[in-house]
Structures are given as C-alpha cells and as structure tokens.
Motif scaffolding. Structure first.
Motif, PDB file in Angstrom:
ATOM      1  N   LEU A  69      80.152  40.515 -25.719  1.00 36.13           N
ATOM      2  CA  LEU A  69      79.820  39.403 -26.611  1.00 36.13           C
ATOM      3  C   LEU A  69      78.352  38.996 -26.595  1.00 36.13           C
ATOM      4  N   PHE A  70      77.661  39.282 -25.492  1.00 36.37           N
ATOM      5  CA  PHE A  70      76.289  38.785 -25.386  1.00 36.37           C
ATOM      6  C   PHE A  70      75.240  39.858 -25.166  1.00 36.37           C
ATOM      7  N   HIS A  79      80.794  32.013 -26.645  1.00 36.16           N
ATOM      8  CA  HIS A  79      80.512  32.824 -27.817  1.00 36.16           C
ATOM      9  C   HIS A  79      81.071  32.204 -29.084  1.00 36.16           C
ATOM     10  N   GLU A 137      71.102  29.843 -27.980  1.00 29.45           N
ATOM     11  CA  GLU A 137      71.559  31.217 -27.779  1.00 29.45           C
ATOM     12  C   GLU A 137      71.537  31.529 -26.289  1.00 29.45           C
ATOM     13  N   THR A 168      80.905  39.705 -21.112  1.00 32.36           N
ATOM     14  CA  THR A 168      79.515  39.372 -21.412  1.00 32.36           C
ATOM     15  C   THR A 168      78.853  40.527 -22.155  1.00 32.36           C
TER      16      THR A 168
END
Lengths: 260, 66, 300
Positions: free
Chosen positions: A144-145, A40, A62, A141
């Motif tokens: 952050l994603f 990240h 990404e 995850t």
C-alpha cells in the motif's frame, strides 16, 4: 536440567490448550494489518462515515512506508504491551494462589528450570507474535505504501525483539515476586509508565532499556547512534539476566506461600 | 457507500478472517470451560458483539484459569 | 528397626503464633504413623515442613541420617486438597510427576499408567483433571505421590474427603503400600487411624501431647470395663445390688459397667452362671481411639 525439558513441555501444553498460542499472535497480526490498511484508506473511510463538509476536508499527510511500520510498533507499544502483561501476569503467581504449584514444588525441581521453562515458552509466544505481526505489516506496507529494505526491517524487528524479551522477563519476575494483581501493577508501571516518563524526560540520558524501541525505529530511517545503541542493548541484556536471577530466587522463596 | 468502492476487499478480508477466528476460538473455549468470572451468557454476548476486543477481554479476564 | 526420618524440636512460628512447637519424633522404616489432632493443631504445618515446602523456624529434620537434606528426592506428598492443572489428563499429569521426580520417560509412562490403575483411575487415564470429582482428585493425588516409589509417603488427610466406600478402598490401598514405604499421614477421623498405624502422634495446639504405639497409648489411657447386658431391668438392678464388685448401671436396658476392682473374666462369668440372672451378653471393652483422644485432648 532434564526437569527443564519436562516443565517446558508442561508450559507449552498449557499455552496451547488455553489458546494463548493462537489468540496472542492473532492480535499482533491484526494490528499489523489494520495499521497500514486504515492509514491507507483513511480518506475513503472518513468520507463514507462522516458528514464532513467539503470545505472542512483537510489534506491527509502522505505517510512514508517507514512511518507505517513505526506506527504499527506504536500500537504494539501500548496495546501489545497490555496484552503481554495481562496475558502472562499470572504465569507463576497463579500456580501459588490456586495450589497447582504445590505438587511441582515438592518434587526435586530446580527453581531456575521452573522459571526458565516459563520464560522460554512466553518468550517464544511473544517474539513469535511480534515477528508475525511485523512481517504482515511489512507486507501490507509494501503493498500500500512502498518499499522498506529488508536490511532495515530486520535491524528494526531484531532490535525491537530485545525490548520484547525485556518486557517478558519483567512480567515473569513480577509474577514470581508478587500476587497476580501486584505483578500486573508493577509490570504495567515498568513497561508503560516508565516508557512515558522516558519519552518525556529521556532527553537527559541516552542509555536505557526504554530507549530500545526508539533505536529500533531509527533503523528504518537511518541508524541510531552506535555507542548509545550498543550500550542500551548491553544494559537491557544485563537487566534481563538480573531479572531472571531475581525471578528464580523469588519463585523459590515464595514456594512456601503456595496453597497446601 | 460509493466511497468505499475503491477499497480492495482482498486486502480487507484477512482482518475479517482474524476477527472470525478469534470469535470462534473464544466461543469454543467458552463452551468447554467449567467456570468463567461472571456469567457465561454475558461473556458469550461480549465475545460476539465486542468485535476484536470481545474475545481478547474474554481470554484475559473472563477465563477462570487453573 | 531402621529409622528413616527423625524430627527434632521442630518449631514453626508465624509472627507471634506458634503453629508448631518443639515437636520431636522419629519414623521407622516401612512403618505407618498417624498424626492425629483437631483442626488447627498443626498437622498440615508439620507435614509441609517435612515435605520441604516450609522451612522450620528452629529444629532439625534428618532423613536417613542426613541432617536437613533435600527431602524432595525421597518423598511423595499428598496435600489435603490436591490441585491439578485442569488442562492436563490424569495420565499426562502423573507421567510429568514421575519424570520430575527423576524417572526416565519410558518408565514414567508405564509406571504412571500402572499407578493410576492401582488407585482405581484406570478408566479415566485420558480424561482432563478439570472434570474430576473430589474423590477422583484424591485418588489422582495419591497416584502422583506414589508413582515414583518414594521411600517416605506424607499424606495430609488422605481419606477425609471421601465417601465411606472410597475411604475403605483408599485405606486398603495404603495398607498395600505400607509393605514398600514408610507412611506418615494426618487424620482427624480416628477410626482410620485405628485401622492402620504403628505409631500415633497426638498434636494439640501445635504441641505433641502424646506419642507411642496404639497398644502403648491404649494401655496408658484405657480404663477397661466389662459390660453385661441382661434381658430385664430387674436383673440388672439385682446384679448391681448384689455383685461383689463395684457396679453401676444405667438405663432401662439393663446395662452394667463394672468399673472398679476389675475381676478376671472367668470370675465374672462364674458369678453370673451361679446368680440365676438371665444374661444376654457379657464383654470386656477397651477404650476406642476416640475416647483416648478425648482424654489426651482434655488432659491439659
């Protein structure tokens, strides 16, 4: 089977008192956090660390949430396996080498209980560590994603757990069979080297224990081919049982090699 | 260091905490253990300076088990 | 006399080497037997076979009449250098040993504690075995061998690693145990064997070269003699010259051996009384186990 309980307690105490119960899970959790975090913050980190000229900056891909979990597992497939092999390679062989096994072997224990007690404790630590690590990674995850559905995650972690059990059984059977150094060599060959061979040449076959981790990741993006998946699971479980029988037999046969 | 300001320290903190715990466990064990493979002081340095790998190396290789 | 263990034609071959060669003996219930021999004679190999750690190449072991049984249920075993899990305390280890030999948890704990106190480790119950000295390890080794009250106790050099005081104490413990257990122990320290033994087994290069009770073996190899000590060398010389028996003397101390044609003690004393020589001491000597051992060892 009462000896199983007593030996299990001994094994548990050992792994508590040598801190394996702490440091092994911490390693897995560590990589469970660093994998999403570094991915990240990679652009910022690079910018802060390197004197990269502006025009050399390339666009960072990404990552999807699923890819991050896969890459955590990728870390486990190398560093995690190394930790499991090196951490447990001496589980049985060391007791022969230093003679501590002698005072167990002269008692009316069944060698199946002896092997199984170790297998249970090591499996609990390994599976526990992997789950703690993956759950942490899943949480980061998410943070952050983005979202990975629970059903996908559990299918992924559950499938991967079978591979971990296979690894644990390989390491213990090797330790029952050979001296510590040899056990490490055989385990690393079976866990890491064959893994690489399987990934290079593996397109020719679809059913093998070394495919389990690939099938595990496929749960995150869809689902593995059911036939191949279930056959690989079955083969792996049979291999685990066979290795346990082999390990028991070797523990018994090699008991006479204990230092008296 | 301005570039790093975008990083939330709440997210990074657990990484540092884990490293610290590993460091402390390794040092506690090192102080209590009878023998290590190689000199103790060397392991102390490895544990302290080796970031995450110091304690791991110590537990895997340095510890003399019996 | 009930026989508890019989070993018949036990042989262990490693490659081309006979570690143990055709060894046969039996152990009577509640007897103690010393397995004597120099280092490398096959003592440890013999004990390991009896303990079920090694399989014999040929030969049979019978325990209570059962041939080649799982001996592990009936024995307690103390290796020469017992090794313990350094992270367990003495009590934890002994308790585990008792449980693995089939004792239930409640009794195991009580017996472990009692046994550790019996061997003199009462103060060290909660200490990690990793901190133990050699002598303490030997005592703990004995504790784990007897905690489950086995019928047969196999001990490999139980006292040779101990200092004189420790050796004395452990020998006394063993004598105590002999009331309840059959004991087979190996040693190369012959004073210890002399002290507690119903049967002697002499091993040499893997072979059993002599066996029997201490009395029997002694009668076979003993060459009894009298030793007379005079106050002066002159008297010693006189005695050697005039006595009606074949006498040799040595040294300036006036020591005389009467080696041949052994007289009765009373005849010797009668002669000495009438001889006018000044006697400091007169005694009948029997060969020590050490001397017998040297004879047995040198026989072939």
């Amino acid at each position: 089977m009462r000896d199983l309980l007593v030996l299990f307690q001994k094994e548990w105490r050992e792994n508590t008192r040598n801190y394996k119960i702490l440091w092994i899970p911490l390693i897995f959790v560590f990589f469970g956090i660093t994998e999403p975090v570094t991915n990240h913050y990679l652009p910022q980190i690079l910018e802060a660390v390197g004197n990269i000229p502006e025009d050399a900056m390339f666009p960072f891909p990404e990552f999807t949430a699923a890819q991050i979990l896969m890459s955590t597992m990728g870390q486990y497939q190398f560093i995690g396996m190394l930790v499991l092999v090196l951490g447990f390679m001496g589980t049985i062989s060391r007791e022969r080498k230093n003679g501590t096994g002698t005072l167990l072997y002269v008692r009316p224990i069944s060698f199946f209980s002896y092997f199984l007690s170790k297998w249970k404790v090591v499996s609990i630590i390994a599976i526990g560590s992997v789950w703690l690590g993956l759950l942490t990674s899943w949480y980061y995850t998410e943070l952050l994603f983005g979202n990975v559905p629970a059903s996908d995650f559990f299918a992924f972690a559950g499938t991967y757990s079978v591979w971990i059990l296979f690894v644990v059984t390989v390491v213990l059977a090797a330790s029952a069979w050979l001296p510590t150094g040899g056990a490490a060599g055989v385990s690393l060959a079976l866990v890491l080297v064959i893994q690489i061979i399987d990934s290079l040449l593996g397109t020719y076959w679809t059913i093998s224990p070394w495919k389990i981790s690939t099938y595990a990741t496929q749960w995150l993006t869809g689902s593995p081919t059911m036939g191949d998946f279930w056959w690989s699971m079955a083969v792996t479980i049979i291999a685990i049982i066979a290795l346990m029988i082999f390990g028991t037999w070797m523990s018994k046969r090699n008991a006479s090699k204990t230092k008296v | 260091m301005e570039a790093l300001q975008g990083i939330s320290w709440g997210i990074i903190a657990p990484i540092l905490v884990i490293q610290l715990i590993l460091l402390i466990i390794a040092l506690i064990d090192l102080s209590k253990i009878n023998q290590t493979n190689g000199p103790k002081w060397l392991w102390a340095i490895i544990v302290i300076l080796g970031s995450i790998w110091g304690p791991v190396l110590y537990f895997v290789i340095g510890r003399k088990q019996s | 006399m009930t026989l508890i263990l019989q070993a018949e034609h036990l042989t262990k071959i490693y490659g081309a080497e006979h570690a143990v060669k055709d060894v046969s003996f039996s152990l009577a219930e509640k007897s103690s037997t010393a397995l004597i021999g120099p280092n490398g004679a096959g003592k440890t190999t013999t004990l390991s076979m009896l303990a079920g750690l090694l399989n014999q190449t040929t030969g049979t072991i019978s325990l209570n009449g059962e041939t080649n049984p799982d001996v592990r249920k009936s024995i307690g075993f103390l290796p020469q250098y017992p090794q313990f899990f350094s992270w367990l305390t003495a009590l934890e280890f002994t308790e585990m040993a008792a449980k693995l030999s089939g004792m239930d948890s409640k009794h195991a704990k009580i017996e472990a504690q009692k046994t550790l106190e019996f061997v003199g480790l009462g103060e060290a119950l909660k200490k990690k075995t990793g901190t133990f000295s050699g002598g303490m390890k030997q005592r703990l080794g004995l504790a784990q061998a007897i905690v489950h009250k086995p019928k047969l106790l196999l001990l490999d050099e139980p006292v040779s690693a101990l200092d004189p005081v420790g050796r004395r104490e452990v020998m006394d413990l063993l004598k105590n145990l002999q009331q309840d257990m059959t004991i087979l122990y190996s040693t190369h320290i012959l004073n210890d064997a002399e002290e507690m033994t119903d049967q002697l087994l002499f091993l040499r290069k893997g072979e059993l070269v002599e066996q029997g009770s201490l009395g029997d073996v002694r009668a076979k190899y003993d060459s009894p003699r009298y030793l007379v000590e005079f106050t002066s060398e002159e008297d010693a010389l006189n005695f050697a010259a005039r006595a009606p028996w074949k006498v040799s003397y040595r040294g300036t101390l006036g020591l005389i051996d009467i080696t041949n044609g052994l007289p009765e003690m009373k005849d010797l004393l009668g002669y000495l009384a009438g001889s006018g020589l000044t006697v400091r001491k007169a005694e009948r000597q029997t060969a020590s186990l050490e001397e017998i051992f040297l004879k047995v060892a040198g026989r072939r």
